[in-house]
Every structure is written in structure tokens, then in C-alpha cells.
Design a protein around this motif. Structure first.
Motif, mmCIF file in Angstrom:
data_model
loop_
_atom_site.group_PDB
_atom_site.id
_atom_site.type_symbol
_atom_site.label_atom_id
_atom_site.label_comp_id
_atom_site.label_asym_id
_atom_site.label_seq_id
_atom_site.Cartn_x
_atom_site.Cartn_y
_atom_site.Cartn_z
ATOM 1 N N GLY A 211 83.362 48.203 -8.767
ATOM 2 C CA GLY A 211 84.841 48.149 -8.260
ATOM 3 C C GLY A 211 85.224 49.480 -7.614
ATOM 4 N N THR A 212 86.387 49.567 -7.335
ATOM 5 C CA THR A 212 86.873 50.802 -6.457
ATOM 6 C C THR A 212 87.771 51.410 -7.668
ATOM 7 N N TYR A 213 87.457 53.109 -7.709
ATOM 8 C CA TYR A 213 87.991 53.595 -8.872
ATOM 9 C C TYR A 213 88.786 55.041 -8.006
ATOM 10 N N GLU A 214 89.827 55.527 -8.668
ATOM 11 C CA GLU A 214 90.366 56.794 -8.308
ATOM 12 C C GLU A 214 89.822 57.767 -9.196
ATOM 13 N N LEU A 215 89.422 58.726 -8.833
ATOM 14 C CA LEU A 215 88.767 59.879 -9.689
ATOM 15 C C LEU A 215 89.831 61.074 -9.352
ATOM 16 N N ASP A 216 90.292 61.731 -10.427
ATOM 17 C CA ASP A 216 91.189 62.964 -10.473
ATOM 18 C C ASP A 216 90.567 63.921 -11.375
ATOM 19 N N ALA A 217 90.376 65.197 -10.889
ATOM 20 C CA ALA A 217 89.837 66.205 -11.736
ATOM 21 C C ALA A 217 90.891 67.452 -11.438
ATOM 22 N N ASP A 218 90.874 67.926 -12.735
ATOM 23 C CA ASP A 218 91.742 69.509 -12.759
ATOM 24 C C ASP A 218 90.607 70.101 -13.098
ATOM 25 N N VAL A 219 90.333 71.301 -12.243
ATOM 26 C CA VAL A 219 89.094 72.247 -12.464
ATOM 27 C C VAL A 219 89.788 73.565 -12.853
ATOM 28 N N ARG A 220 89.331 74.226 -13.834
ATOM 29 C CA ARG A 220 90.036 75.623 -14.125
ATOM 30 C C ARG A 220 88.835 76.489 -13.986
ATOM 31 N N GLY A 221 89.020 77.438 -13.053
ATOM 32 C CA GLY A 221 87.898 78.393 -12.648
ATOM 33 C C GLY A 221 88.195 79.685 -13.254
ATOM 34 N N ARG A 222 87.243 80.447 -13.756
ATOM 35 C CA ARG A 222 87.664 81.838 -14.224
ATOM 36 C C ARG A 222 86.577 82.706 -13.617
#
Length: 178
Positions: free
Chosen positions: A68-79
Motif C-alpha cells: 500500500g501507500t503509507y504516510e511516514l512521519d518522524a520527529d528526530v531530536r538531535g543533540r
């Protein structure tokens, strides 16, 4: 007046009885089967992942259960932190671990510190950046969130993909089409 009221009561009773017979009788109409819920999910990083320079490192992953077709969403916290002079940054991307390929155009600059001042005053901080992409897959697929550090000048003292109660790195998927 009493005759009118009696007639009204009789009409209301007939309506109730007729409606009950209609509701209780067999029906030739059946409800359409409900569609299965669209697959969706979210994973959160519950640790810190150290990033060596120039090497992609997996952080978290999700399993897309079917084609199928998917929405991918990431929140990436860098330090990041380092001692000047320093120019170091973190990038992240989505990686299709099933096919061994990058999700096209998913690279993002997560965080960068640049400090060319002489001295030993430590520079650093943290920031969260989003990644949002659509991906089409032909079967069950594993998607990883990967990150790496680049040292353009100097060396980072700390370089991590980070999560704690003040902010989590996460990866979410939502199936939107067959």
C-alpha cells in the motif's frame, strides 16, 4: 374535544404498532461488511543513540504490515556539543531495510553547531526536526530511521539522537491507499 383526543390517541397507537411490525419483520437489506481499520502505528525511541562520524546508525524502526501507500512521519531530536573551533551536524533519513534503499528525498538536517571562536567555551544544544514522506510498498516492509554525524571542522564531543521526557524521537506510519 374528547372525540378528537380519542381519535388522536388511536392514530398514534396504530402508528406505533405499524412501525413495530416494520422493524420486527425480516429485512432483505444487509449491512455492508466493514472495512478493516487502516494499519497505523508509532514507535518512540526510549534511549540515546550515539552517532560516530560518517556512519549511518539505525535508531528506531516500524513494520509496514502489507502492500500500500503509507504516510511516514518522524520527529528526530538531535543533540550536539563540541569545543570550538567546531562545525558539526547531524542528518537523518528514512531507510527501507527490506529493499536496502533510502526512501527518496527523506534526508534532513537535524541539528548543526558552528563556532569558530578560539577558546574552550563549550558549544552545543539540541533540536527536533520533522521528516514527512509518502512511500509505496509491495508487501510487508521495515522502515528504519537512520542518522549520522558529520564533522566539517573539529570534532563533536556529544552527537546523539535523543529522547527523554522533554521530547521523544518518534516514527509513525499510516496506510492511506491500497
Amino acid at each position: 374535544m374528547p372525540k378528537f383526543r380519542t381519535g388522536l390517541i388511536a392514530a398514534a397507537a396504530a402508528l406505533v404498532v405499524g412501525t413495530s411490525a416494520i422493524l420486527a419483520g425480516p429485512s432483505a437489506v444487509s449491512a455492508a461488511p466493514s472495512a478493516p481499520p487502516a494499519p497505523r502505528g508509532i514507535e518512540k525511541l526510549h534511549t540515546q543513540v550515539d552517532l560516530p562520524a560518517g556512519t549511518w546508525r539505525d535508531t528506531i524502526q516500524v513494520r509496514l504490515p502489507r502492500a500500500g501507500t503509507y504516510e511516514l512521519d518522524a520527529d528526530v531530536r538531535g543533540r550536539l556539543s563540541g569545543t570550538p573551533p567546531v562545525n558539526t551536524y547531524i542528518t537523518a533519513r528514512l531507510w527501507n531495510a527490506t529493499t536496502g534503499t533510502e526512501v527518496p528525498e527523506s534526508d534532513r538536517l537535524i541539528y548543526q553547531i558552528m563556532d569558530g571562536n578560539p577558546g574552550n567555551a563549550y558549544a552545543g544544544g539540541n533540536q527536533t526536526a520533522p521528516i514527512s514522506e509518502l512511500v509505496q510498498v509491495t508487501g510487508p516492509t521495515t522502515i528504519s530511521l537512520q542518522a549520522q554525524r558529520f564533522d566539517a571542522r573539529g570534532t563533536a564531543g556529544v552527537a546523539q539522537i535523543y529522547s527523554d521526557t522533554r521530547g521523544y524521537t518518534s516514527l509513525r506510519f499510516n496506510r492511506i491507499a491500497p
